[in-house]
Write an enzyme that holds these catalytic residues in place. Structure first.
Site, PDB file in Angstrom:
ATOM      1  N   ARG A 123       1.158  -1.365  -0.015  1.00 33.29           N
ATOM      2  CA  ARG A 123      -0.100  -0.145   0.409  1.00 33.29           C
ATOM      3  C   ARG A 123       0.889   1.214   0.164  1.00 33.29           C
ATOM      4  NH1 ARG A 123      -4.770  -0.259   4.351  1.00 33.29           N
ATOM      5  NH2 ARG A 123      -5.461   0.791   3.068  1.00 33.29           N
ATOM      6  N   ASP A 316     -15.176   3.114   3.301  1.00 36.18           N
ATOM      7  CA  ASP A 316     -15.035   1.696   3.608  1.00 36.18           C
ATOM      8  C   ASP A 316     -16.766   1.054   3.608  1.00 36.18           C
ATOM      9  OD1 ASP A 316     -12.961   2.363   4.150  1.00 36.18           O
ATOM     10  OD2 ASP A 316     -12.482   2.141   6.572  1.00 36.18           O
ATOM     11  N   ARG A 347     -10.045  -3.286  -4.032  1.00 33.21           N
ATOM     12  CA  ARG A 347     -11.939  -3.553  -3.319  1.00 33.21           C
ATOM     13  C   ARG A 347     -13.097  -2.949  -4.395  1.00 33.21           C
ATOM     14  NH1 ARG A 347     -11.922  -1.267   2.420  1.00 33.21           N
ATOM     15  NH2 ARG A 347     -11.033  -2.862   3.623  1.00 33.21           N
TER      16      ARG A 347
HETATM   17  C1  S3P Z   1      -9.071   5.441   7.887  1.00 31.45           C
HETATM   18  C2  S3P Z   1      -9.434   6.885   7.022  1.00 31.45           C
HETATM   19  C3  S3P Z   1     -10.173   5.912   5.497  1.00 31.45           C
HETATM   20  C4  S3P Z   1     -10.270   4.917   5.949  1.00 31.45           C
HETATM   21  C5  S3P Z   1      -9.777   4.046   6.539  1.00 31.45           C
HETATM   22  C6  S3P Z   1      -9.870   5.030   7.979  1.00 31.45           C
HETATM   23  C7  S3P Z   1      -9.385   6.694   8.770  1.00 31.45           C
HETATM   24  O1  S3P Z   1      -8.544   5.858   4.774  1.00 31.45           O
HETATM   25  O2  S3P Z   1     -10.174   3.889   3.972  1.00 31.45           O
HETATM   26  O3  S3P Z   1     -10.161   2.638   6.856  1.00 31.45           O
HETATM   27  O4  S3P Z   1      -8.813   6.178  10.376  1.00 31.45           O
HETATM   28  O5  S3P Z   1      -8.405   8.016   9.247  1.00 31.45           O
HETATM   29  P1  S3P Z   1      -7.995   7.271   3.747  1.00 31.45           P
HETATM   30  O6  S3P Z   1      -8.222   8.481   4.717  1.00 31.45           O
HETATM   31  O7  S3P Z   1      -7.020   6.538   3.235  1.00 31.45           O
HETATM   32  O8  S3P Z   1      -9.194   7.413   2.763  1.00 31.45           O
END
Ligand code: S3P
Length: 430
Positions: A123, A316, A347
């Protein structure tokens, strides 16, 4: 390998259910509790594997964290007393730990190295490394710091003005956490709102932070002060049961104490728009976080278009929304969701493939999916790609399939929802 075969069940979902604590808020509570001087009590903490990775990291700095089921007590003398960890920090599958912790590591005056599992290692990390380097953090890692493992030498940060190039709360949070250690103010600008749990909790811990019209400003002028945190139920976990109740005829289910922060509640807006019936009661706000009881009653659904500003508010939940769309009349189009490509797995690919194997008509696009609704699902053999949210979406599908749903491996569900199958059993047999 931990595969399952789920027999089709058409039992409606009824009664009450309390889903586990919010993952994003649980991570942040440990981080700020450890950075604050004094004793922080956290209640309704999520005991999933991802949050355990954040707890372990701070224990390696010498912070005392006592855990009793979903209650945590953190006793800290502040970051000035953290010590350089002897071992590399292991972040497992946890994207939030991997993206937020560099903000803190860049501020700590010592060397840290961090690594994760195979999914996390693929990632992108440059999204946080780049702005933190601008602040003065020193990073090295694969492809010039674009991927884990990373080595960090922190200290001597200075504030920056940073416009987020992607819609990411994780990137915003990493820069704000760096700002806690930086000389001078740090300002992050976001064009589209993303989840604001970091801002809410930094405020609750007494940080010098302000936010207006997408401009968030933080400085190191005030030290964090320990405070108690209540973690509301995770709307991203509740989403599986909301959707199940929306698509299984005869269902009426109440989910109690679910987080209702506007930056996370897009799924309620979308399911409502599709025709689902919601009743929300007992609303409260603690620590800047809204929560309440959500009752959802089955209704016929129709297709919709999901795009633009709402996407970060339900990013999500898109795999489970895609399942709902297979049962809606008409077509559902999802756009502007290219971030789905770099989650725990791709996804868009995993959802499209899984639903197609179950007999649905779903087409992937570069930044979303097109789902033809109104077809009954058959069942069949599916793959979760070690992604907790894909595994739970596939498990929920067995409530509406004609034949059994086989999932290759559901162990990833422990990342965010260890009691998922017990809860599924409870709400389908009350
Ligand atoms: C999260 C932000 C989101 C989300 C992840 C949790 C967080 O990701 O998809 O499951 O806790 O800040 P991104 O901020 O990279 O979109």
């Amino acid at each position: 390998m931990n595969g399952v075969t789920l027999k089709p069940s058409s039992s409606p979902l009824t009664g009450n259910l309390q889903v586990p604590g919010d993952k994003s808020i649980s991570h942040r509570a440990v981080m700020l509790g450890a950075l604050a001087k004094g004793t922080t009590h956290i209640t309704n903490f999520l005991t999933g594997e991802d949050c355990n990775r954040t707890v372990d990291a701070f224990r390696q700095f010498g912070v005392s964290i006592q855990q009793n089921n979903t209650s945590l007590t953190i006793e800290s003398n502040g970051p000035g007393n953290f010590h350089e960890p002897i071992e590399p920090l292991y972040f497992g599958n946890s994207g939030t730990t991997a993206r937020l912790m560099p903000g803190i590591l860049a501020g700590l005056p010592f060397f840290t190295s961090v690594y994760g599992d195979a999914s996390l290692a693929s990632r992108p990390m440059n999204r946080v490394v780049k702005p933190l380097e601008k602040m003065g953090g020193q990073f090295d890692g694969r492809s010039g710091g674009s991927y884990l493992p990373l080595a960090v030498r922190g200290g001597n940060l200075k504030g920056i003005h940073y416009t987020l190039p992607i819609k990411s709360a994780q990137v915003k949070s990493a820069v704000l956490l760096g700002g806690l250690f930086a000389e001078g103010a740090t300002e992050v600008v976001e064009a589209s709102p993303t989840r604001d749990h970091s801002e809410n909790m930094l405020r609750a811990f007494g940080a010098d932070i302000s936010a207006s019209n997408g401009h968030i400003r933080i400085s190191n002028e005030k030290s964090l002060i320990a405070t108690d945190v209540y973690v509301p139920g995770d709307i991203s976990s509740a989403a599986f049961f909301m959707t199940a109740a929306a698509i299984v005829p005869g269902s009426k289910l109440t989910l109690t104490n679910v987080g209702l922060n506007h930056s996370r509640s897009g799924i309620i807006d979308v399911l409502r728009e599709m025709g689902a019936s919601f009743d929300i009661s007992n609303q409260q706000i603690i620590g800047g976080e809204a929560f309440g009881d959500v009752t959802i009653t089955h209704q016929k659904l129709t297709g919709t278009v999901i795009e633009g500003e709402i996407v970060p508010r339900l990013i999500d939940e898109l795999p489970i929304i895609a399942l709902a769309a297979t049962q809606a009349e008409g077509t559902t189009i999802i756009r502007d969701a290219e971030e789905l490509r770099v989650k725990e797995t791709d996804r868009i690919k995993a959802t499209t493939e899984g639903l197609t194997r179950l007999g649905a008509y779903v087409k992937p696009t570069e930044n979303g999916m097109v789902i033809e609704g109104g077809y009954s699902l058959t069942g069949g053999k599916t793959k979760a790609y070690n992604d907790h949210r894909i595994a739970m979406m596939l498990a929920i599908s067995s409530l509406i399939t004609k034949d059994a749903v086989m999932i290759d491996d559901v162990s990833s569900i422990n990342i965010s929802y260890p009691d998922f199958f017990q809860h599924l059993q409870t709400v389908t047999s009350q």
